[in-house]
Design a protein around this motif. Structure first.
Motif, PDB file in Angstrom:
ATOM      1  N   LYS A 129     -15.810   0.436  -5.132  1.00 46.91           N
ATOM      2  CA  LYS A 129     -16.343   1.805  -5.202  1.00 46.91           C
ATOM      3  C   LYS A 129     -15.917   2.490  -6.492  1.00 46.91           C
ATOM      4  CE  LYS A 129     -17.278   2.717  -0.463  1.00 46.91           C
ATOM      5  NZ  LYS A 129     -18.012   3.707   0.223  1.00 46.91           N
ATOM      6  N   LEU A 130     -14.662   2.282  -6.901  1.00 46.31           N
ATOM      7  CA  LEU A 130     -14.197   2.853  -8.159  1.00 46.31           C
ATOM      8  C   LEU A 130     -15.008   2.315  -9.341  1.00 46.31           C
ATOM      9  CD1 LEU A 130     -10.315   2.723  -7.713  1.00 46.31           C
ATOM     10  CD2 LEU A 130     -11.732   4.775  -7.851  1.00 46.31           C
ATOM     11  N   ALA A 131     -15.282   1.019  -9.303  1.00 45.11           N
ATOM     12  CA  ALA A 131     -16.064   0.410 -10.376  1.00 45.11           C
ATOM     13  C   ALA A 131     -17.472   0.990 -10.417  1.00 45.11           C
ATOM     14  CB  ALA A 131     -16.111  -1.109 -10.191  1.00 45.11           C
ATOM     15  N   GLU A 132     -18.055   1.161  -9.256  1.00 45.78           N
ATOM     16  CA  GLU A 132     -19.420   1.678  -9.169  1.00 45.78           C
ATOM     17  C   GLU A 132     -19.498   3.145  -9.601  1.00 45.78           C
ATOM     18  OE1 GLU A 132     -22.115   2.896  -5.420  1.00 45.78           O
ATOM     19  OE2 GLU A 132     -21.512   0.784  -5.456  1.00 45.78           O
ATOM     20  N   ARG A 133     -18.583   3.958  -9.126  1.00 45.92           N
ATOM     21  CA  ARG A 133     -18.643   5.407  -9.390  1.00 45.92           C
ATOM     22  C   ARG A 133     -18.103   5.807 -10.757  1.00 45.92           C
ATOM     23  NH1 ARG A 133     -16.195   8.930  -4.752  1.00 45.92           N
ATOM     24  NH2 ARG A 133     -16.986  10.551  -6.113  1.00 45.92           N
ATOM     25  N   PHE A 134     -17.057   5.103 -11.230  1.00 41.32           N
ATOM     26  CA  PHE A 134     -16.363   5.575 -12.427  1.00 41.32           C
ATOM     27  C   PHE A 134     -16.266   4.548 -13.552  1.00 41.32           C
ATOM     28  CE2 PHE A 134     -14.469   7.820  -8.754  1.00 41.32           C
ATOM     29  CZ  PHE A 134     -14.923   9.095  -9.048  1.00 41.32           C
ATOM     30  N   GLY A 135     -16.892   3.399 -13.393  1.00 41.07           N
ATOM     31  CA  GLY A 135     -16.850   2.394 -14.451  1.00 41.07           C
ATOM     32  C   GLY A 135     -15.480   1.773 -14.651  1.00 41.07           C
ATOM     33  N   VAL A 136     -14.706   1.686 -13.578  1.00 38.56           N
ATOM     34  CA  VAL A 136     -13.365   1.111 -13.641  1.00 38.56           C
ATOM     35  C   VAL A 136     -13.467  -0.416 -13.644  1.00 38.56           C
ATOM     36  CG1 VAL A 136     -11.194   0.874 -12.357  1.00 38.56           C
ATOM     37  CG2 VAL A 136     -12.334   3.093 -12.486  1.00 38.56           C
ATOM     38  N   ASP A 137     -12.722  -1.057 -14.524  1.00 28.97           N
ATOM     39  CA  ASP A 137     -12.591  -2.515 -14.510  1.00 28.97           C
ATOM     40  C   ASP A 137     -11.355  -2.853 -13.683  1.00 28.97           C
ATOM     41  OD1 ASP A 137     -14.775  -3.026 -16.244  1.00 28.97           O
ATOM     42  OD2 ASP A 137     -13.506  -2.539 -17.968  1.00 28.97           O
ATOM     43  N   TYR A 138     -11.414  -3.950 -12.937  1.00 29.23           N
ATOM     44  CA  TYR A 138     -10.264  -4.329 -12.112  1.00 29.23           C
ATOM     45  C   TYR A 138     -10.158  -5.840 -12.010  1.00 29.23           C
ATOM     46  CZ  TYR A 138     -13.616  -5.149  -8.344  1.00 29.23           C
ATOM     47  OH  TYR A 138     -14.668  -5.623  -7.601  1.00 29.23           O
ATOM     48  N   ASP A 139      -8.948  -6.295 -11.702  1.00 29.35           N
ATOM     49  CA  ASP A 139      -8.714  -7.710 -11.423  1.00 29.35           C
ATOM     50  C   ASP A 139      -7.447  -7.827 -10.581  1.00 29.35           C
ATOM     51  OD1 ASP A 139      -6.704  -7.194 -13.265  1.00 29.35           O
ATOM     52  OD2 ASP A 139      -7.089  -8.945 -14.479  1.00 29.35           O
ATOM     53  N   TRP A 140      -7.347  -8.936  -9.880  1.00 30.87           N
ATOM     54  CA  TRP A 140      -6.189  -9.207  -9.031  1.00 30.87           C
ATOM     55  C   TRP A 140      -5.195 -10.078  -9.779  1.00 30.87           C
ATOM     56  CZ3 TRP A 140      -5.082  -7.155  -4.346  1.00 30.87           C
ATOM     57  CH2 TRP A 140      -6.110  -6.545  -3.638  1.00 30.87           C
ATOM     58  N   ALA A 141      -3.917  -9.778  -9.623  1.00 33.64           N
ATOM     59  CA  ALA A 141      -2.816 -10.623 -10.088  1.00 33.64           C
ATOM     60  C   ALA A 141      -1.889 -10.775  -8.881  1.00 33.64           C
ATOM     61  CB  ALA A 141      -2.093  -9.981 -11.265  1.00 33.64           C
ATOM     62  N   GLY A 142      -2.074 -11.860  -8.148  1.00 35.68           N
ATOM     63  CA  GLY A 142      -1.326 -12.030  -6.906  1.00 35.68           C
ATOM     64  C   GLY A 142      -1.762 -10.982  -5.896  1.00 35.68           C
ATOM     65  N   ASP A 143      -0.824 -10.204  -5.398  1.00 31.99           N
ATOM     66  CA  ASP A 143      -1.120  -9.160  -4.424  1.00 31.99           C
ATOM     67  C   ASP A 143      -1.212  -7.776  -5.060  1.00 31.99           C
ATOM     68  OD1 ASP A 143      -1.338 -10.830  -2.233  1.00 31.99           O
ATOM     69  OD2 ASP A 143       0.786 -10.705  -1.736  1.00 31.99           O
ATOM     70  N   THR A 144      -1.459  -7.743  -6.354  1.00 31.63           N
ATOM     71  CA  THR A 144      -1.593  -6.467  -7.065  1.00 31.63           C
ATOM     72  C   THR A 144      -2.966  -6.375  -7.699  1.00 31.63           C
ATOM     73  OG1 THR A 144       0.778  -6.371  -7.535  1.00 31.63           O
ATOM     74  CG2 THR A 144      -0.660  -5.009  -8.905  1.00 31.63           C
ATOM     75  N   LEU A 145      -3.652  -5.296  -7.420  1.00 28.00           N
ATOM     76  CA  LEU A 145      -4.938  -5.026  -8.040  1.00 28.00           C
ATOM     77  C   LEU A 145      -4.669  -4.119  -9.240  1.00 28.00           C
ATOM     78  CD1 LEU A 145      -8.289  -4.943  -7.092  1.00 28.00           C
ATOM     79  CD2 LEU A 145      -7.608  -2.591  -7.566  1.00 28.00           C
TER      80      LEU A 145
END
Length: 91
Positions: A27-43
């Motif tokens: 939702k953050l990516a869709e609404r605000f153009g946020v890029d994200y990725d997982w590193a283990g149990d941390t987004l």
């Protein structure tokens, strides 16, 4: 620069908690153009003016974010919205 640091309890199983965090990230990516990725149990998430993390810990989430100059002026409303979404998804 302003910082957000939130510890939020949850009682979800690890897989359910990860799925819920993934949905929030989408939702953050869709609404605000946020890029994200997982590193283990941390987004990890980022976009211009914000850099943050959502760490899945046993029975709690730890949300941290560094807000740039412009978003720092909106720290209160941003933190309120984060807490609202966490309450909605994790309690």
């Amino acid at each position: 620069m302003s910082n957000i640091d939130i510890h939020h309890p949850h009682s979800l199983a690890p897989g359910q908690a990860r799925k819920a965090v993934q949905e929030v990230a989408e939702k953050l990516a869709e609404r605000f153009g946020v890029d994200y990725d997982w590193a283990g149990d941390t987004l990890n998430f980022t976009r211009s003016g914000v850099d943050g993390h959502i760490a899945l810990e046993p029975q709690q989430l730890h949300v941290t974010a560094k807000l740039g100059f412009l978003l720092g002026a909106l720290k209160g409303p941003i933190e309120t919205e984060i807490r609202r979404v966490l309450d909605e998804r994790f309690t």
